[in-house]
Design a protein around this motif. Structure first.
Motif, mmCIF file in Angstrom:
data_model
loop_
_atom_site.group_PDB
_atom_site.id
_atom_site.type_symbol
_atom_site.label_atom_id
_atom_site.label_comp_id
_atom_site.label_asym_id
_atom_site.label_seq_id
_atom_site.Cartn_x
_atom_site.Cartn_y
_atom_site.Cartn_z
ATOM 1 N N SER A 56 1.092 -1.744 -0.141
ATOM 2 C CA SER A 56 0.283 0.550 0.024
ATOM 3 C C SER A 56 0.704 1.084 0.231
ATOM 4 C CB SER A 56 -0.906 0.077 1.754
ATOM 5 O OG SER A 56 -0.199 0.420 2.181
ATOM 6 N N LYS A 63 -4.606 9.527 2.739
ATOM 7 C CA LYS A 63 -4.884 8.230 2.522
ATOM 8 C C LYS A 63 -4.568 6.887 1.602
ATOM 9 C CE LYS A 63 -8.111 10.110 -0.888
ATOM 10 N NZ LYS A 63 -8.735 10.168 -1.830
ATOM 11 N N GLU A 64 -5.302 5.899 2.328
ATOM 12 C CA GLU A 64 -4.426 4.496 2.390
ATOM 13 C C GLU A 64 -5.196 4.451 0.671
ATOM 14 O OE1 GLU A 64 -2.506 1.325 4.599
ATOM 15 O OE2 GLU A 64 -3.982 2.038 4.402
ATOM 16 N N GLN A 181 -10.325 1.041 -0.991
ATOM 17 C CA GLN A 181 -8.521 1.184 -0.875
ATOM 18 C C GLN A 181 -7.971 0.875 -1.685
ATOM 19 O OE1 GLN A 181 -7.273 -0.516 3.098
ATOM 20 N NE2 GLN A 181 -7.645 1.307 3.977
#
Length: 235
Positions: A56, A63-64, A181
């Motif tokens: 990630s 914000k991921e 995500q």
């Protein structure tokens, strides 16, 4: 219909794989444990023996974005070769318990330098990985929020899909936050978009975070799908 795609191990020769195993260290992977962080020195690459690992990236506003979920047989942590000052540009965290092979990047570089045939195999794999990533980012950038979700569902069907009589089961447990995500959307936006697809009978949310895609052709038509090969159209 989902087609089985080849992992890194599937794409290299038996001799190359045996040499990589000899230079690796087999370690246990524990869910929730970070393997490396964005900005750490990129001294090692990893190969999943069992379990799952998530890669990630976190933006400056917090914000991921999930870049990839790695499965058994897949290599990750490679952000370049033959450069002494390389750093990881994302964070890797174990999702499911299993085992990992840890390989020194320097050792891998020596192996590739000493064996031209291995180098060709490795470059062929890297080329495929780059095409996959470019294809995914193209869809996220060009198709808007709705199209990005549709594209991600299609890719999940190709990567984790299991054909059932009434559709394709995405055999990966995800919350709506997890799915958001992958796309860079809010959980609320994903909730609304999935609700719209459920009303159209395109998908059916199942218990424990699974999704049944009942009409993948609808998703493909809405984003004018290029019908990429399954080896490219995947997460």
């Amino acid at each position: 219909m989902p087609v089985e795609t080849k992992t890194f191990v599937d794409q290299i020769s038996r001799a190359f794989w045996e040499d990589m195993k000899r230079m690796s260290t087999l370690v246990e992977s524990i869910p929730g444990k970070p393997l490396f962080f964005d900005g750490d020195p990129a001294d090692y690459v990893y190969l999943v023996e069992s379990g799952k690992v998530r890669l990630s990236k976190t933006s400056t506003d917090g914000k991921e974005l999930t870049l990839q979920v790695y499965n058994p047989g897949e290599l990750f942590g490679l952000f370049g070769l033959f450069n002494s000052s390389l750093c990881y540009s994302a964070t890797a965290v174990v999702l499911q318990p299993g085992e990992l092979r840890v390989i020194s990047r320097a050792s891998l570089e020596e192996l590739l330098t000493a064996n031209g045939a291995y180098c060709v195999e490795f470059l062929r794999w890297m080329s495929l990985e780059n095409r996959r990533m470019q294809s995914k980012f193209r869809d996220l950038l060009l198709n808007g929020k709705t199209g990005a979700l549709y594209s991600t569902l299609i890719r999940m069907c190709n990567t984790y899909g299991r054909q059932l009589p009434n559709g394709i089961l995405i055999d990966l447990s995800l919350t709506n936050k997890d799915l958001a995500q992958f796309i860079g959307l809010t959980r609320e936006s994903v909730n609304r978009l999935l609700g719209d697809l459920k009303k159209l009978d395109v998908i059916e949310p199942l218990p424990n975070g699974y999704i049944l895609v009942k009409d993948i052709h609808y998703l493909r038509e809405k984003i004018c799908c290029d019908d990429c090969p399954p080896d490219i159209c995947r997460l």
